[in-house]
Design an enzyme around this catalytic site. Structure first.
Site, PDB file in Angstrom:
ATOM      1  N   HIS A  54       0.834  -1.202   0.000  1.00  0.00           N
ATOM      2  CA  HIS A  54       0.000   0.000   0.000  1.00  0.00           C
ATOM      3  C   HIS A  54       0.871   1.256   0.000  1.00  0.00           C
ATOM      4  O   HIS A  54       0.606   2.207  -0.741  1.00  0.00           O
ATOM      5  CB  HIS A  54      -0.897   0.053   1.242  1.00  0.00           C
ATOM      6  CG  HIS A  54      -1.936  -1.002   1.305  1.00  0.00           C
ATOM      7  ND1 HIS A  54      -2.121  -1.760   2.441  1.00  0.00           N
ATOM      8  CD2 HIS A  54      -2.864  -1.412   0.411  1.00  0.00           C
ATOM      9  CE1 HIS A  54      -3.120  -2.607   2.226  1.00  0.00           C
ATOM     10  NE2 HIS A  54      -3.583  -2.427   1.003  1.00  0.00           N
TER      11      HIS A  54
ATOM     12  N   LYS B 173     -16.466  -6.830   6.143  1.00  0.00           N
ATOM     13  CA  LYS B 173     -15.167  -7.487   6.200  1.00  0.00           C
ATOM     14  C   LYS B 173     -14.719  -7.754   7.632  1.00  0.00           C
ATOM     15  O   LYS B 173     -13.776  -8.493   7.843  1.00  0.00           O
ATOM     16  CB  LYS B 173     -14.111  -6.639   5.483  1.00  0.00           C
ATOM     17  CG  LYS B 173     -14.181  -6.720   3.973  1.00  0.00           C
ATOM     18  CD  LYS B 173     -12.957  -6.092   3.345  1.00  0.00           C
ATOM     19  CE  LYS B 173     -12.942  -6.316   1.848  1.00  0.00           C
ATOM     20  NZ  LYS B 173     -11.727  -5.765   1.235  1.00  0.00           N
TER      21      LYS B 173
ATOM     22  N   ARG C  99      -1.959  -6.592  -8.107  1.00  0.00           N
ATOM     23  CA  ARG C  99      -0.905  -7.551  -7.779  1.00  0.00           C
ATOM     24  C   ARG C  99      -0.853  -8.684  -8.784  1.00  0.00           C
ATOM     25  O   ARG C  99       0.205  -9.193  -9.105  1.00  0.00           O
ATOM     26  CB  ARG C  99      -1.129  -8.146  -6.390  1.00  0.00           C
ATOM     27  CG  ARG C  99      -0.977  -7.165  -5.271  1.00  0.00           C
ATOM     28  CD  ARG C  99      -1.383  -7.793  -3.983  1.00  0.00           C
ATOM     29  NE  ARG C  99      -2.752  -8.285  -4.127  1.00  0.00           N
ATOM     30  CZ  ARG C  99      -3.598  -8.482  -3.152  1.00  0.00           C
ATOM     31  NH1 ARG C  99      -3.218  -8.285  -1.925  1.00  0.00           N
ATOM     32  NH2 ARG C  99      -4.811  -8.908  -3.365  1.00  0.00           N
TER      33      ARG C  99
ATOM     34  N   SER D 128      -3.197  -7.804   2.842  1.00  0.00           N
ATOM     35  CA  SER D 128      -3.525  -7.563   4.256  1.00  0.00           C
ATOM     36  C   SER D 128      -4.123  -8.790   4.919  1.00  0.00           C
ATOM     37  O   SER D 128      -3.809  -9.109   6.074  1.00  0.00           O
ATOM     38  CB  SER D 128      -4.495  -6.385   4.381  1.00  0.00           C
ATOM     39  OG  SER D 128      -3.861  -5.196   4.019  1.00  0.00           O
TER      40      SER D 128
END
Length: 163
Positions: free
Chosen positions: A17, A41, A95, A133
């Site tokens: 990030h 989440k 990614r 994460s």
């Protein structure tokens, strides 16, 4: 003024990030880091903790002259958040191919809602492509070493959370 929005949950903020924030800041005059309040989440860190971590980490960055970074929590649609902060550009980090498939759909929906806001993709640096994460939290929860994926302060915050 060129304003970009880099949205995410940042639970926690990782070196990946931070790399995207640093690189995106060279493209805009103001980069708004949008911290999503995504109750679905079930974040490990509270909104306040995530905002504080991002503010601390971005304060350490050596930014181009005149570039400003602002941290902005949001709970509405991404496109509405972009409008709220007057962003002309949404910055997304990629990614892998799996990221692109999801992001491609998101761009199409966002463009249908507001074609004046562009989305720009920045590929993750090769050294950060594996960092997620979710995986960082799992490794930390199982007492693994995540010091190569996050800053020292974030690593300490993870250790404290899982004690």
């Amino acid at each position: 003024m060129r304003i970009g929005l880099y949205p995410g949950t940042f639970d926690p903020i990782t070196l990946g990030h931070i790399d995207i924030i640093r690189r995106a800041s060279t493209l805009v005059d103001r980069l708004v880091v949008g911290v999503a309040i995504n109750r679905d989440k079930g974040p490990l860190f509270s909104l306040e903790e995530r905002v504080a971590m991002i503010e601390a980490e971005t304060a350490r960055l050596n930014l181009p002259d005149g570039t400003e970074i602002v941290v902005h929590p949001f709970e509405n649609l991404l496109i509405n958040c972009a409008r709220d902060v007057n962003a002309q550009v949404i910055v997304r980090g990629l990614r892998a191919v799996a990221d692109f498939e999801y992001e491609f759909q998101m761009v199409g929906m966002n463009r249908a809602m507001d074609a004046s806001i562009e989305t720009v993709f920045l590929m993750a640096d090769t050294g950060h492509q594996a960092i997620a994460s979710k995986l960082v939290k799992e490794i930390a929860r199982l007492d693994g070493d995540v010091s190569t994926f996050v800053t020292r302060d974030v690593n300490e915050a993870l250790i404290a959370k899982f004690r």
